[in-house]
Design a protein around this motif. Structure first.
Motif, PDB file in Angstrom:
ATOM      1  N   ASP A   1       0.828  -1.196   0.000  1.00  0.00           N
ATOM      2  CA  ASP A   1       0.000   0.000   0.000  1.00  0.00           C
ATOM      3  C   ASP A   1       0.869   1.255   0.000  1.00  0.00           C
ATOM      4  O   ASP A   1       2.062   1.199   0.334  1.00  0.00           O
ATOM      5  CB  ASP A   1      -0.915   0.009   1.233  1.00  0.00           C
ATOM      6  N   PRO A   2       0.289   2.410  -0.361  1.00  0.00           N
ATOM      7  CA  PRO A   2       1.061   3.659  -0.310  1.00  0.00           C
ATOM      8  C   PRO A   2       1.602   3.914   1.094  1.00  0.00           C
ATOM      9  O   PRO A   2       0.889   3.757   2.086  1.00  0.00           O
ATOM     10  CB  PRO A   2       0.033   4.722  -0.711  1.00  0.00           C
TER      11      PRO A   2
ATOM     12  N   LEU B   1       2.862   5.858   4.365  1.00  0.00           N
ATOM     13  CA  LEU B   1       2.547   7.062   5.120  1.00  0.00           C
ATOM     14  C   LEU B   1       3.480   7.115   6.319  1.00  0.00           C
ATOM     15  O   LEU B   1       3.386   6.289   7.229  1.00  0.00           O
ATOM     16  CB  LEU B   1       1.088   7.047   5.578  1.00  0.00           C
TER      17      LEU B   1
ATOM     18  N   ARG C   1      -3.227   2.212   3.988  1.00  0.00           N
ATOM     19  CA  ARG C   1      -1.938   2.892   4.015  1.00  0.00           C
ATOM     20  C   ARG C   1      -0.921   2.013   4.747  1.00  0.00           C
ATOM     21  O   ARG C   1      -1.248   1.360   5.748  1.00  0.00           O
ATOM     22  CB  ARG C   1      -2.024   4.256   4.722  1.00  0.00           C
TER      23      ARG C   1
ATOM     24  N   VAL D   1       1.700   2.205   7.136  1.00  0.00           N
ATOM     25  CA  VAL D   1       2.022   3.234   8.119  1.00  0.00           C
ATOM     26  C   VAL D   1       3.376   2.944   8.759  1.00  0.00           C
ATOM     27  O   VAL D   1       3.601   1.858   9.300  1.00  0.00           O
ATOM     28  CB  VAL D   1       0.924   3.319   9.195  1.00  0.00           C
TER      29      VAL D   1
ATOM     30  N   HIS E   1       3.851   9.521   1.515  1.00  0.00           N
ATOM     31  CA  HIS E   1       3.070  10.567   2.145  1.00  0.00           C
ATOM     32  C   HIS E   1       3.674  10.790   3.531  1.00  0.00           C
ATOM     33  O   HIS E   1       4.107   9.835   4.182  1.00  0.00           O
ATOM     34  CB  HIS E   1       1.607  10.154   2.269  1.00  0.00           C
TER      35      HIS E   1
ATOM     36  N   ILE F   1      -6.820  10.257   4.843  1.00  0.00           N
ATOM     37  CA  ILE F   1      -7.024   9.267   3.784  1.00  0.00           C
ATOM     38  C   ILE F   1      -7.468   9.947   2.495  1.00  0.00           C
ATOM     39  O   ILE F   1      -6.962   9.658   1.398  1.00  0.00           O
ATOM     40  CB  ILE F   1      -8.050   8.202   4.222  1.00  0.00           C
TER      41      ILE F   1
ATOM     42  N   THR G   1      -4.444  11.959   0.996  1.00  0.00           N
ATOM     43  CA  THR G   1      -3.409  11.121   0.386  1.00  0.00           C
ATOM     44  C   THR G   1      -3.929  10.404  -0.851  1.00  0.00           C
ATOM     45  O   THR G   1      -3.170  10.148  -1.786  1.00  0.00           O
ATOM     46  CB  THR G   1      -2.860  10.110   1.408  1.00  0.00           C
TER      47      THR G   1
ATOM     48  N   THR H   1      -0.104   8.950  -6.655  1.00  0.00           N
ATOM     49  CA  THR H   1       1.272   8.464  -6.643  1.00  0.00           C
ATOM     50  C   THR H   1       2.028   9.101  -7.796  1.00  0.00           C
ATOM     51  O   THR H   1       1.441   9.562  -8.774  1.00  0.00           O
ATOM     52  CB  THR H   1       1.328   6.935  -6.794  1.00  0.00           C
TER      53      THR H   1
END
Length: 301
Positions: A26-27, A29, A55, A57, A118, A291, A294, A299
């Motif tokens: 996942d992206p 953060l 995310r 994290v 992020h 959320i 972001t 991306t």
């Protein structure tokens, strides 16, 4: 979690304690803590809810706090640094700056193989992520600056009782540390949502995990000894969300308002029942905002 190398270009190599939540696919953060705050400052439930929303994290202890590198014995005259900064005079040398804090975070991303992320920070952590975005814009997908400010005089104000409580030396006795922390945090926390019992439990856990007051003057000197960011923020091209509480007495709301005013295209979320904290009843709106922000930032290729 392991200790990650960061900022190894310094004479004293910095290592960071970190934790991750969620799927590495996942992206990413990156969450950055504030002054004197250990990783516990980002409550586990808050981090888990972000991860559940898709995310990856990453959170960590900043240098000079928690289980990350302590610069034992490194001295700084934080009073002289503060006086010089407030007077607009040359600042005496400091052990490190907000840029060094930011480079630590980038070193952690390197360790995890994350090219861009992020980033979100609270209080001093908001200052750090602002500096990260200035120094490393190609690696920042979006920035969320929470209860923070730009470093400019006039936008870095506290209520007198809040500043006095923040800068008072912490008691070394565990029970006194907890009692003092409960009383002090009430001054700047959300008035509607403040829970002294929950705060006492949090302070006990923080004391038992790592009590290291020696690092606090060096962290404060990094804040006071770093240049204001107004000019650089005015040129910033990073998608930005600013969150601030109207009840904040430690960094008054004009700090957040000024941050959003300077950064092109920034969004400002002012919360009426929020002080200088992230109270659990406000998690849904804060997490939704992060959320959404972001997701819209997307991306980079």
């Amino acid at each position: 979690m392991p200790i990650a190398p960061a900022n190894t270009h310094e004479a004293t190599a910095i290592e960071l304690y970190y934790e991750t939540h969620g799927d590495p696919a996942d992206p990413a953060l990156l969450l950055v803590n504030g002054y004197s705050s250990q990783i516990l400052g980002w409550r586990a439930g808050f981090r888990e809810q972000l991860a559940e929303r898709g995310r990856f994290v990453v959170s960590f202890d900043n240098r000079d706090v928690g289980l990350s590198t302590h610069l034992d014995g490194v001295e700084v005259d934080v009073v002289a640094v503060t006086k010089a900064a407030l007077a607009g005079e040359p600042v005496p040398p400091v052990p490190y700056t907000l840029s060094d804090f930011g480079d630590d975070g980038m070193g952690l991303l390197d360790h995890l193989g994350i090219e861009a992320a992020h980033i979100a920070g609270v209080s001093m952590g908001g200052m750090i992520v602002q500096q990260m975005a200035i120094d490393h814009p190609d690696r920042v997908l979006s920035m969320t600056s929470i209860m923070s400010t730009t470093g400019e005089r006039g936008y870095f104000d506290s209520a007198p009782e809040a500043l006095e409580a923040l800068t008072a030396p912490p008691p070394v006795d565990r029970d006194e540390f907890i009692a003092n922390g409960v009383a002090s945090s009430k001054i700047w926390s959300s008035r509607r949502h403040y829970d002294p019992d929950a705060m006492a439990g949090f302070l006990a856990a923080a004391f038992d995990r790592m009590f290291y007051p020696e690092g606090l003057p060096r962290q404060m000197a990094a804040v006071r000894g770093s240049a204001p960011r107004a000019e650089a923020l005015g040129r910033l091209g990073v998608p930005t969300l600013v969150i601030h509480g109207r009840d904040d007495t430690l960094i008054l709301p004009n700090g957040g308002e000024r941050t959003a005013e300077l950064i092109p295209g920034a969004h400002l979320l002012l919360l009426g029942d929020m002080g200088h904290d992230l109270p659990e009843p406000l998690w849904p709106v804060i997490i939704d905002a992060i959320i959404s922000h972001t997701a819209h930032a997307g991306t980079r290729p």
